[in-house]
Design a protein around this motif. Structure first.
Motif, PDB file in Angstrom:
ATOM      1  N   ASP A   1      -2.688   7.378 -13.037  1.00  0.00           N
ATOM      2  CA  ASP A   1      -2.453   8.804 -13.268  1.00  0.00           C
ATOM      3  C   ASP A   1      -1.787   9.471 -12.062  1.00  0.00           C
ATOM      4  N   LYS A   2      -2.134   8.996 -10.885  1.00  0.00           N
ATOM      5  CA  LYS A   2      -1.656   9.657  -9.665  1.00  0.00           C
ATOM      6  C   LYS A   2      -0.275   9.183  -9.235  1.00  0.00           C
ATOM      7  N   TYR A   3       0.009   7.889  -9.381  1.00  0.00           N
ATOM      8  CA  TYR A   3       1.203   7.327  -8.753  1.00  0.00           C
ATOM      9  C   TYR A   3       2.275   6.827  -9.722  1.00  0.00           C
ATOM     10  N   TYR A   4       1.897   6.387 -10.909  1.00  0.00           N
ATOM     11  CA  TYR A   4       2.873   5.691 -11.759  1.00  0.00           C
ATOM     12  C   TYR A   4       4.047   6.586 -12.136  1.00  0.00           C
ATOM     13  N   ASN A   5       3.777   7.727 -12.698  1.00  0.00           N
ATOM     14  CA  ASN A   5       4.862   8.614 -13.135  1.00  0.00           C
ATOM     15  C   ASN A   5       5.440   9.432 -11.986  1.00  0.00           C
ATOM     16  N   SER A   6       4.607   9.830 -11.036  1.00  0.00           N
ATOM     17  CA  SER A   6       5.108  10.650  -9.937  1.00  0.00           C
ATOM     18  C   SER A   6       6.106   9.890  -9.071  1.00  0.00           C
ATOM     19  N   ARG A   7       6.020   8.566  -9.058  1.00  0.00           N
ATOM     20  CA  ARG A   7       6.958   7.757  -8.278  1.00  0.00           C
ATOM     21  C   ARG A   7       7.976   7.038  -9.155  1.00  0.00           C
ATOM     22  N   ASP A   8       8.055   7.440 -10.409  1.00  0.00           N
ATOM     23  CA  ASP A   8       9.059   6.931 -11.345  1.00  0.00           C
ATOM     24  C   ASP A   8       8.981   5.417 -11.485  1.00  0.00           C
ATOM     25  N   ARG A   9       7.792   4.881 -11.666  1.00  0.00           N
ATOM     26  CA  ARG A   9       7.641   3.449 -11.876  1.00  0.00           C
ATOM     27  C   ARG A   9       8.019   3.094 -13.315  1.00  0.00           C
TER      28      ARG A   9
ATOM     29  N   LEU B   1       0.831  -1.201   0.000  1.00  0.00           N
ATOM     30  CA  LEU B   1       0.000   0.000   0.000  1.00  0.00           C
ATOM     31  C   LEU B   1       0.867   1.253   0.000  1.00  0.00           C
ATOM     32  N   ILE B   2       1.923   1.265   0.813  1.00  0.00           N
ATOM     33  CA  ILE B   2       2.836   2.407   0.853  1.00  0.00           C
ATOM     34  C   ILE B   2       3.594   2.537  -0.453  1.00  0.00           C
ATOM     35  N   HIS B   3       4.003   1.419  -1.011  1.00  0.00           N
ATOM     36  CA  HIS B   3       4.785   1.437  -2.253  1.00  0.00           C
ATOM     37  C   HIS B   3       3.975   1.957  -3.432  1.00  0.00           C
ATOM     38  N   GLY B   4       2.655   1.830  -3.364  1.00  0.00           N
ATOM     39  CA  GLY B   4       1.806   2.332  -4.438  1.00  0.00           C
ATOM     40  C   GLY B   4       1.258   1.260  -5.343  1.00  0.00           C
ATOM     41  N   ASP B   5       1.230   0.001  -4.883  1.00  0.00           N
ATOM     42  CA  ASP B   5       0.624  -1.064  -5.680  1.00  0.00           C
ATOM     43  C   ASP B   5      -0.899  -0.912  -5.669  1.00  0.00           C
ATOM     44  N   PHE B   6      -1.531  -1.576  -6.631  1.00  0.00           N
ATOM     45  CA  PHE B   6      -2.987  -1.448  -6.767  1.00  0.00           C
ATOM     46  C   PHE B   6      -3.651  -2.773  -6.436  1.00  0.00           C
ATOM     47  N   PHE B   7      -4.658  -2.726  -5.566  1.00  0.00           N
ATOM     48  CA  PHE B   7      -5.414  -3.905  -5.171  1.00  0.00           C
ATOM     49  C   PHE B   7      -6.750  -3.875  -5.903  1.00  0.00           C
ATOM     50  N   ILE B   8      -6.971  -4.892  -6.712  1.00  0.00           N
ATOM     51  CA  ILE B   8      -8.157  -4.907  -7.563  1.00  0.00           C
ATOM     52  C   ILE B   8      -9.148  -5.938  -7.041  1.00  0.00           C
ATOM     53  N   ARG B   9     -10.411  -5.580  -7.059  1.00  0.00           N
ATOM     54  CA  ARG B   9     -11.482  -6.471  -6.585  1.00  0.00           C
ATOM     55  C   ARG B   9     -12.115  -7.152  -7.791  1.00  0.00           C
ATOM     56  N   GLN B  10     -12.194  -8.484  -7.747  1.00  0.00           N
ATOM     57  CA  GLN B  10     -12.722  -9.252  -8.854  1.00  0.00           C
ATOM     58  C   GLN B  10     -14.246  -9.307  -8.815  1.00  0.00           C
ATOM     59  N   GLY B  11     -14.836  -9.625  -9.963  1.00  0.00           N
ATOM     60  CA  GLY B  11     -16.282  -9.788 -10.024  1.00  0.00           C
ATOM     61  C   GLY B  11     -16.941  -8.765 -10.940  1.00  0.00           C
ATOM     62  N   LYS B  12     -18.023  -9.184 -11.595  1.00  0.00           N
ATOM     63  CA  LYS B  12     -18.717  -8.299 -12.527  1.00  0.00           C
ATOM     64  C   LYS B  12     -19.291  -7.068 -11.828  1.00  0.00           C
ATOM     65  N   ALA B  13     -19.732  -7.232 -10.596  1.00  0.00           N
ATOM     66  CA  ALA B  13     -20.358  -6.111  -9.886  1.00  0.00           C
ATOM     67  C   ALA B  13     -19.372  -4.976  -9.637  1.00  0.00           C
ATOM     68  N   HIS B  14     -18.079  -5.295  -9.585  1.00  0.00           N
ATOM     69  CA  HIS B  14     -17.079  -4.273  -9.270  1.00  0.00           C
ATOM     70  C   HIS B  14     -16.244  -3.878 -10.486  1.00  0.00           C
ATOM     71  N   ARG B  15     -16.458  -4.515 -11.634  1.00  0.00           N
ATOM     72  CA  ARG B  15     -15.514  -4.407 -12.747  1.00  0.00           C
ATOM     73  C   ARG B  15     -15.347  -2.963 -13.235  1.00  0.00           C
ATOM     74  N   ASP B  16     -16.423  -2.308 -13.608  1.00  0.00           N
ATOM     75  CA  ASP B  16     -16.315  -0.957 -14.168  1.00  0.00           C
ATOM     76  C   ASP B  16     -15.724   0.029 -13.159  1.00  0.00           C
ATOM     77  N   LYS B  17     -16.174  -0.083 -11.908  1.00  0.00           N
ATOM     78  CA  LYS B  17     -15.674   0.825 -10.884  1.00  0.00           C
ATOM     79  C   LYS B  17     -14.181   0.590 -10.640  1.00  0.00           C
ATOM     80  N   GLN B  18     -13.757  -0.680 -10.641  1.00  0.00           N
ATOM     81  CA  GLN B  18     -12.353  -0.991 -10.392  1.00  0.00           C
ATOM     82  C   GLN B  18     -11.456  -0.490 -11.529  1.00  0.00           C
ATOM     83  N   LEU B  19     -11.945  -0.557 -12.751  1.00  0.00           N
ATOM     84  CA  LEU B  19     -11.158  -0.055 -13.879  1.00  0.00           C
ATOM     85  C   LEU B  19     -11.007   1.465 -13.813  1.00  0.00           C
ATOM     86  N   PHE B  20     -12.053   2.144 -13.357  1.00  0.00           N
ATOM     87  CA  PHE B  20     -11.957   3.591 -13.177  1.00  0.00           C
ATOM     88  C   PHE B  20     -10.940   3.916 -12.078  1.00  0.00           C
TER      89      PHE B  20
END
Length: 441
Positions: free
Chosen positions: A168-176, A142-161
């Protein structure tokens, strides 16, 4: 009777070793993870004044933690043989890594493989199931900036957003640099039946050793991190791109990783912790694709992903039938990851260690030589193990503190050197402009 006693002794040793390994790893986590968090709390002023330096230091410590996890398997005899394309030359480029998913041990295997791949480990981002957030390593991720994704159709669209916002927030700002995901969206044993049923209904490839990949996260990553061209593909035209809006060059590669376990028996995290499985060699195959060859439109990308997993099926089928290699032209020997592992070897030896013997020394009736007549010698585990662990723990603390100070000093010196170079260049440019003759107005 003799075979029974031999079996009993072997099982007793396995249980004892598992208990010792679990105890050490529990203590190891209780020391390493809070140390990581406390160091970052202390370094918060650095984050405010110089964010890149802070995340550079965090990445170094994150790599140490992953090396710690890798060592648990390495000293139990779980090693890796690597096949296919050499990914070390592209370790400084940005890449998306797609991996087949069989068990929780896949993550540990990747941690082991990527340790000798330059700065990949400290500059990588993981996409993993949200359940991992509640494990011992969840806080670190969580501190490092990894992403935890929730599986399932009910969460799919929201998780992709949420994923797009996270990138946008963490990948480039932390030089990944590298981002790792498992497109199958779950373990093989859980998704195989559903995948095969879906394949039959839609006339798709029938897969046994992998499952049909899901498109969502892969497409979001490509669209968010890869420069899109007019023809619907990703990549650059070969011209260098400078930084813009705190963004790098974008994705340049897709690394296709296939993990194969002997006899199709994947290892889970419990095996890595307790070490009850005999020494095993896991095979890992790499194949790299330039980002310009990867489509981004839904239909084309779906076909491209299915093709990659059909190739994985063929690789794994060949390996399980022949048990030799993953259809590769050459092998890349795996290297030991760091000098830290010699320390772990002392505490996690895969065979019994001859401890010094001690005797019962009561306060009275001690002989001149120190031994009590008639007293049987026994391993002084209760005395020596805490002393050894304490000494080694102090060495770890001193070494990590000295290393951390060295990393901070190196980052400061590098920053000052870069600033001096810029100033020297500006002065030289001013001198050249002064020395040039003025044009008549």
């Amino acid at each position: 009777m003799a075979p029974f006693m031999e079996t009993f002794h072997r099982l007793a040793w396995i249980v004892l070793k598992a208990l010792l390994r679990f105890t050490f790893m529990f203590v190891n986590n209780c020391v390493a993870i809070p140390s990581y968090c406390l160091y970052l709390i202390v370094l918060q002023p650095v984050r405010i004044m110089d964010s890149p330096t802070f995340w550079h230091i965090e990445g170094v410590m994150f790599r140490w933690l992953l090396a710690m996890v890798s060592s648990w398997g390495w000293f139990a005899g779980y090693t890796v043989t690597e096949w296919g394309d050499d990914v070390r030359p592209i370790s400084e480029d940005e890449a998306m890594v797609i991996v087949n998913h069989q068990a929780t041990g896949d993550v540990c295997t990747l941690m082991m493989c990527l340790q000798d791949k330059g700065t990949v480990v400290r500059n990588m981002m993981w996409l993993m199931d949200h359940v991992f957030k509640y494990t011992n390593f969840g806080l670190v991720s969580l501190i490092h900036g990894d992403f935890f994704i929730r599986q399932g159709k009910a969460h799919r669209d929201k998780q992709l957003f949420y994923l797009k916002s996270h990138l946008d927030k963490y990948y480039n700002s932390r030089d990944r640099k590298w981002i790792v995901l498992f497109p199958e969206g779950g373990f093989l044993r859980k998704r195989r039946e559903t995948s095969q049923s879906f394949a039959k209904k839609n006339d798709l490839p029938y897969l046994t050793h992998v499952t049909l990949p899901r498109l969502g996260a892969t497409q979001v990553i490509l669209k968010t991190l890869g420069p899109q061209q007019e023809n619907g593909t990703l990549g650059t035209d070969g011209s260098p791109q400078g930084p813009k809006d705190n963004k790098g060059r974008g994705l340049q590669w897709v690394v296709d990783v296939t993990i194969a376990y002997p006899n199709a028996k994947p290892m889970d995290i419990q095996t890595w912790i307790f070490g009850y499985r005999p020494p095993t060699v896991t095979h890992v195959h790499y194949r790299t694709y330039p980002i310009k060859d990867v489509p981004v439109e839904t239909e084309a990308l779906t076909g491209w992903l299915y093709k990659r997993f059909e190739e994985k099926e063929q690789l794994l089928d060949h390996f399980y039938k022949n048990g030799e290699r993953l259809l590769a032209a050459r092998m890349m020997p795996w290297l030991a990851v760091s000098c830290w592992w010699s320390l772990y070897a002392c505490l996690q030896a895969p065979r019994p260690v001859a401890l010094p013997l001690c005797r019962n020394f009561p306060t009275t009736n001690r002989t001149e030589g120190g031994a009590v007549p008639g007293d049987d010698p026994r391993p002084c585990v209760a005395v020596w193990c805490p002393v050894i662990c304490l000494c080694l723990g102090l060495l770890v603390v001193l070494y990590s503190t000295a290393h951390l100070l060295l990393v901070c000093l190196t980052a400061v010196v590098r920053k000052e050197r870069d600033g001096a170079k810029k100033n020297a260049g500006a002065i030289a440019a001013d001198l050249r402009s002064v020395g040039q003759p003025q044009k008549p107005s």
